[in-house]
Design a protein around this motif. Structure first.
Motif, short mmCIF file in Angstrom:
data_model
loop_
_atom_site.label_atom_id
_atom_site.label_comp_id
_atom_site.label_asym_id
_atom_site.label_seq_id
_atom_site.Cartn_x
_atom_site.Cartn_y
_atom_site.Cartn_z
N ALA A 1 0.82 -1.22 0.00
CA ALA A 1 0.00 0.00 0.00
C ALA A 1 0.85 1.27 0.00
N ASN A 2 2.16 1.10 0.02
CA ASN A 2 3.08 2.26 0.07
C ASN A 2 2.73 3.19 1.22
N THR A 3 2.49 2.61 2.37
CA THR A 3 2.04 3.36 3.54
C THR A 3 2.85 2.99 4.77
N VAL A 4 3.13 3.98 5.57
CA VAL A 4 3.83 3.80 6.84
C VAL A 4 2.88 4.25 7.95
N TYR A 5 2.90 3.55 9.07
CA TYR A 5 2.00 3.84 10.17
C TYR A 5 2.77 4.17 11.44
N LEU A 6 2.13 4.91 12.32
CA LEU A 6 2.66 5.13 13.65
C LEU A 6 1.51 4.93 14.64
N GLN A 7 1.57 3.86 15.38
CA GLN A 7 0.59 3.60 16.43
C GLN A 7 1.12 4.20 17.72
N MET A 8 0.38 5.12 18.29
CA MET A 8 0.80 5.83 19.49
C MET A 8 -0.14 5.47 20.63
N ASN A 9 0.39 4.82 21.64
CA ASN A 9 -0.40 4.37 22.78
C ASN A 9 0.01 5.10 24.05
N ASN A 10 -0.89 5.09 25.03
CA ASN A 10 -0.62 5.70 26.33
C ASN A 10 -0.05 7.11 26.15
N LEU A 11 -0.76 7.90 25.39
CA LEU A 11 -0.29 9.26 25.10
C LEU A 11 -0.41 10.16 26.32
N SER A 12 0.52 11.09 26.42
CA SER A 12 0.51 12.11 27.47
C SER A 12 0.42 13.48 26.80
N PRO A 13 0.09 14.52 27.56
CA PRO A 13 0.01 15.86 26.96
C PRO A 13 1.32 16.28 26.29
N GLU A 14 2.45 15.70 26.72
CA GLU A 14 3.72 16.01 26.07
C GLU A 14 3.77 15.49 24.64
N GLY A 15 2.84 14.66 24.29
CA GLY A 15 2.76 14.16 22.92
C GLY A 15 2.04 15.08 21.96
N THR A 16 1.54 16.20 22.48
CA THR A 16 0.89 17.19 21.62
C THR A 16 1.91 17.80 20.67
N ALA A 17 1.66 17.65 19.38
CA ALA A 17 2.64 18.09 18.38
C ALA A 17 2.03 17.96 16.99
N VAL A 18 2.70 18.59 16.04
CA VAL A 18 2.43 18.29 14.64
C VAL A 18 3.36 17.13 14.26
N TYR A 19 2.79 16.08 13.74
CA TYR A 19 3.54 14.89 13.38
C TYR A 19 3.78 14.87 11.87
#
Length: 118
Positions: A75-93
């Motif tokens: 599918a020519n696709t890359v994924y990022l599964q993000m678990n147990n997120l904290s407010p420090e994870g607020t960002a533009v990815y």
């Protein structure tokens, strides 16, 4: 022109999860590797995770054990599964393709906003 398009950002409560995707306009094997970066508000861009063409992942210390990078070559696709997120994870990815062999430089997506509230 090579393009990377991210999707999957959004608003999530602390402890929750988000799954980002990055779709490439060409075969992702033409990149040397694929990565995810993020830029928190008022800060610089930082590396989050990388995956090689041999499917070997590498993570920043801040996300080890919580984030998983993966790829679907068909599918020519890359994924990022993000678990147990904290407010420090607020960002533009941002999705990144190492295009040194392909085009002599990096290829970036437009970014997707992830916001984590407590």
């Amino acid at each position: 022109q090579v393009q990377l398009v991210e999707a999957g950002g959004g608003l999530v409560q602390a402890g929750g999860s988000l799954r980002l995707s990055c779709s490439a306009s060409r075969n992702i094997f033409t990149f040397d590797s694929m990565s995810w970066f993020r830029q928190p508000p008022g800060k610089g861009r930082e590396s989050v995770a990388q995956i090689t063409n041999s499917n070997r992942p590498k993570y920043a210390d801040a996300v080890k054990g919580r984030f998983v990078i993966s790829r679907n070559n068909t599918a020519n696709t890359v994924y990022l599964q993000m678990n147990n997120l904290s407010p420090e994870g607020t960002a533009v990815y941002y999705c990144n393709g190492d295009g040194r062999t392909l085009c002599g430089g990096d290829v970036w997506g437009q970014g997707t906003q992830g916001t984590v509230y407590s």
